[in-house]
Enzyme design. Sequence first.
Site, PDB file in Angstrom:
ATOM      1  N   CYS A  22      26.426   6.603   7.767  1.00  0.00           N
ATOM      2  CA  CYS A  22      26.463   5.144   7.774  1.00  0.00           C
ATOM      3  C   CYS A  22      27.804   4.632   8.289  1.00  0.00           C
ATOM      4  O   CYS A  22      27.885   3.566   8.864  1.00  0.00           O
ATOM      5  CB  CYS A  22      26.259   4.601   6.370  1.00  0.00           C
ATOM      6  SG  CYS A  22      25.118   5.560   5.411  1.00  0.00           S
ATOM      7  N   THR A  69       0.846  -1.192   0.000  1.00  0.00           N
ATOM      8  CA  THR A  69       0.000   0.000   0.000  1.00  0.00           C
ATOM      9  C   THR A  69       0.883   1.243   0.000  1.00  0.00           C
ATOM     10  O   THR A  69       1.837   1.331   0.775  1.00  0.00           O
ATOM     11  CB  THR A  69      -0.915  -0.012   1.243  1.00  0.00           C
ATOM     12  OG1 THR A  69      -1.675  -1.216   1.193  1.00  0.00           O
ATOM     13  CG2 THR A  69      -1.848   1.183   1.265  1.00  0.00           C
TER      14      THR A  69
END
Length: 399
Positions: free
Chosen positions: A324, A237
């Site tokens: 990161c 969705t």
Amino acid sequence: MNIYADNAATTKMSCSAIQAMTKCMENYYGNPSSLYGVGQDAKVALENAREQIAQVLNCNPKEIYFTSGGSEADNQAIRTAAYLGARKGKKHIISTAFEHHAVLHTLMKLEKEGFEITLLDVHHDGIVTAEQVSSAIREDTALVTIMYANNEIGTIQPIAEIGKLCRKCGVLFHTDAVQAIGHIPVDVTKDHIDMLSLSAHKFHGPKGVGLLYARKGIMLTNLIEGGAQERGKRAGTENVPGIVGMAVALKEAASNLDNYRRRLIPLRDRLIQGLRQIEYSELNGDPVHRLPGTVNFCFEGIEGESLLLLLDDMGIQASSGSACTSGSLDPSHVLLAIGRPHEVAHGSLRLSLDGEITEEEIDYLIQSVKSVVERLRNMSPFWRDLVTGKRSHVFRQFQ
Ligand SMILES: *Cc1c(COP(=O)(O)O)cnc(C)c1O
């Protein structure tokens, strides 16, 4: 004073994007796949967002596939091109040594699956040339993937030239444009781009939403199987409020782009000039071909982490290497790729500005970095070795 100078990691959300999202969550809560009113309202909001975004990128709305962000779009683009190529016996991919990990780690996985990867060296100025790409292209090259602008040092690549070359050679061309979109003009048609990744939270939109542009005719490989959303290429969705917020933020950034650049570039250059006054320091990457808000320096005799902590105490949020990798002790792969030796790559600082920064704040940034670098150097045994000549300098005293 508090200065958020880590906009390359993420940005503060735009007020109009927040308002649009709130309105969407309150009113268009239906599932866009449902046929009744509230579902169709959500569907309309979704498709309006797609059209607005297509206008900014200069493409057809049908060429846009919404994703959970830049990383997913990079993964999907690269796997798509790899598998399309493999069907024709083409298993060679060209990229660069200073891509985002979403690209590099996907390529490492594909190498284990039998693909051959060429990572182009990046010139000292942080720029890869079309000539380098040209000499690396082979009969069996399936994909060229090169980032539009680097997330750590901010250098901009000659994407239109590389795109033109790839089109001429019949090789698919993908660009990770996460740092570029909303900050410099990007036009997928003019730039001859086949696939492009972007992420909303890098241009004052919400986190967890982005998109993959794929030129008409490119059959995407699914990363996620399930329902028929996004023309069957990305199940699940749709994140309707996120997508609506992304469209508003993108439109806002695009309509303000000229102003943003005209105002920010001189302030960025003032910051560069100021930091160059610190001895034994160097700007990373080309001084001109860079994003309007991104500045990255290496300082000799400094640990990037300590620099960040002391700046944080002074109300300045910045970064050393990418989010990161910070937390690990490895120096940034980007700085190593442009030829910085380990000992100076550890002493890097990225300041990424937003469009609202003032001259006064720039001067505060310069003064704060100067004083923190001096303090850290005075405590550093490594720096003492440089001063006493036991160790030799990597940089000249002034650039
Ligand atoms: C932030 C970033 C990504 C990752 O985007 P997410 O939406 O956070 O997954 C990819 N590439 C570049 C160049 C980035 O700066």
